[in-house]
Design a protein around this motif. Sequence first.
Motif, PDB file in Angstrom:
ATOM      1  N   ARG A 117       0.858  -1.193   0.000  1.00  0.00           N
ATOM      2  CA  ARG A 117       0.000   0.000   0.000  1.00  0.00           C
ATOM      3  C   ARG A 117       0.889   1.236   0.000  1.00  0.00           C
ATOM      4  N   PHE A 118       0.676   2.092  -1.001  1.00  0.00           N
ATOM      5  CA  PHE A 118       1.372   3.366  -1.107  1.00  0.00           C
ATOM      6  C   PHE A 118       0.410   4.427  -0.584  1.00  0.00           C
ATOM      7  N   GLU A 119       0.745   5.055   0.529  1.00  0.00           N
ATOM      8  CA  GLU A 119      -0.128   6.026   1.180  1.00  0.00           C
ATOM      9  C   GLU A 119      -0.270   7.301   0.344  1.00  0.00           C
ATOM     10  N   PRO A 120      -1.364   8.064   0.559  1.00  0.00           N
ATOM     11  CA  PRO A 120      -1.518   9.340  -0.138  1.00  0.00           C
ATOM     12  C   PRO A 120      -0.299  10.232   0.116  1.00  0.00           C
ATOM     13  N   GLY A 121       0.184  10.855  -0.937  1.00  0.00           N
ATOM     14  CA  GLY A 121       1.362  11.711  -0.823  1.00  0.00           C
ATOM     15  C   GLY A 121       2.575  11.141  -1.538  1.00  0.00           C
ATOM     16  N   VAL A 122       2.609   9.818  -1.740  1.00  0.00           N
ATOM     17  CA  VAL A 122       3.726   9.239  -2.489  1.00  0.00           C
ATOM     18  C   VAL A 122       3.698   9.858  -3.879  1.00  0.00           C
ATOM     19  N   GLY A 123       4.813  10.475  -4.286  1.00  0.00           N
ATOM     20  CA  GLY A 123       4.850  11.220  -5.543  1.00  0.00           C
ATOM     21  C   GLY A 123       4.829  10.360  -6.782  1.00  0.00           C
ATOM     22  N   SER A 124       5.820   9.466  -6.904  1.00  0.00           N
ATOM     23  CA  SER A 124       5.877   8.627  -8.098  1.00  0.00           C
ATOM     24  C   SER A 124       6.446   7.257  -7.774  1.00  0.00           C
ATOM     25  N   ILE A 125       5.993   6.308  -8.562  1.00  0.00           N
ATOM     26  CA  ILE A 125       6.436   4.919  -8.434  1.00  0.00           C
ATOM     27  C   ILE A 125       6.917   4.478  -9.800  1.00  0.00           C
ATOM     28  N   SER A 126       8.125   3.969  -9.856  1.00  0.00           N
ATOM     29  CA  SER A 126       8.664   3.476 -11.122  1.00  0.00           C
ATOM     30  C   SER A 126       8.042   2.137 -11.467  1.00  0.00           C
ATOM     31  N   GLY A 127       8.110   1.782 -12.744  1.00  0.00           N
ATOM     32  CA  GLY A 127       7.812   0.412 -13.126  1.00  0.00           C
ATOM     33  C   GLY A 127       8.938  -0.454 -12.569  1.00  0.00           C
ATOM     34  N   GLU A 128       8.715  -1.692 -12.460  1.00  0.00           N
ATOM     35  CA  GLU A 128       9.751  -2.623 -12.001  1.00  0.00           C
ATOM     36  C   GLU A 128      10.216  -2.350 -10.574  1.00  0.00           C
ATOM     37  N   VAL A 129       9.307  -1.925  -9.702  1.00  0.00           N
ATOM     38  CA  VAL A 129       9.658  -1.718  -8.295  1.00  0.00           C
ATOM     39  C   VAL A 129      10.016  -3.048  -7.648  1.00  0.00           C
ATOM     40  N   PHE A 130       9.283  -4.087  -8.007  1.00  0.00           N
ATOM     41  CA  PHE A 130       9.454  -5.398  -7.383  1.00  0.00           C
ATOM     42  C   PHE A 130      10.317  -6.294  -8.250  1.00  0.00           C
ATOM     43  N   GLU A 131      11.271  -6.934  -7.622  1.00  0.00           N
ATOM     44  CA  GLU A 131      12.091  -7.915  -8.324  1.00  0.00           C
ATOM     45  C   GLU A 131      12.103  -9.187  -7.492  1.00  0.00           C
ATOM     46  N   ASN A 132      11.682 -10.277  -8.101  1.00  0.00           N
ATOM     47  CA  ASN A 132      11.615 -11.567  -7.438  1.00  0.00           C
ATOM     48  C   ASN A 132      10.718 -11.517  -6.194  1.00  0.00           C
ATOM     49  N   CYS A 133       9.522 -10.982  -6.392  1.00  0.00           N
ATOM     50  CA  CYS A 133       8.474 -10.939  -5.361  1.00  0.00           C
ATOM     51  C   CYS A 133       7.223 -11.544  -5.993  1.00  0.00           C
ATOM     52  N   PRO A 134       7.215 -12.860  -6.200  1.00  0.00           N
ATOM     53  CA  PRO A 134       6.194 -13.495  -7.038  1.00  0.00           C
ATOM     54  C   PRO A 134       4.767 -13.449  -6.508  1.00  0.00           C
ATOM     55  N   LYS A 135       4.562 -13.213  -5.216  1.00  0.00           N
ATOM     56  CA  LYS A 135       3.209 -13.225  -4.668  1.00  0.00           C
ATOM     57  C   LYS A 135       2.521 -11.866  -4.719  1.00  0.00           C
ATOM     58  N   VAL A 136       3.238 -10.824  -5.132  1.00  0.00           N
ATOM     59  CA  VAL A 136       2.609  -9.501  -5.260  1.00  0.00           C
ATOM     60  C   VAL A 136       1.723  -9.527  -6.504  1.00  0.00           C
TER      61      VAL A 136
END
Length: 163
Positions: A117-136
């Motif tokens: 969960r990214f709370e209100p106020g987080v400015g930007s999220i890149s693609g490919e944030v997760f690496e080898n996190c298969p259950k997300v």
Amino acid sequence: MKKILLFLAVMLVASVCYAQTSMDGLIFGYKHKGNEMYYEIKGSNVWVTSQVKSATLSSTVEIPSEVTHKGKRYRVYFLGNNAIVGPNKIEKLVIPGSVERVRMHSIVNCPNLREVRFEPGVGSISGEVFENCPKVKTIYVHSSTEITNENWYKEHRVKIVRY
């Protein structure tokens, strides 16, 4: 004698100023809700770092919006590459609104991570944030947060739920 005292006073002030600014790059641990993570000082802010591998993390991790080190408060503003590196038992992760940017490969090798969960106020999220996190499979993002490369999430079957 007065010149020597003046010179010493100037040198003392200069060394204090240097000591205050030389905190940049210092890494320290901070415990929040039972989870100890590590932070690197960048001016009046900090970012989450995994340069120290002994962080203790439970199944639910809420990154704080600010941390304190030696009596000084720092705003948590950034998750860089490899900010959170497993393996660990994290299942749920909450990123505070103080974070301006979440970079690629910020969350790596977290095999149990399911909910982010990214709370209100987080400015930007890149693609490919997760690496080898298969259950997300789903991330929760405020409607004002910019997501770059949304196609990456589609390709990896990660649903983006805006709220």
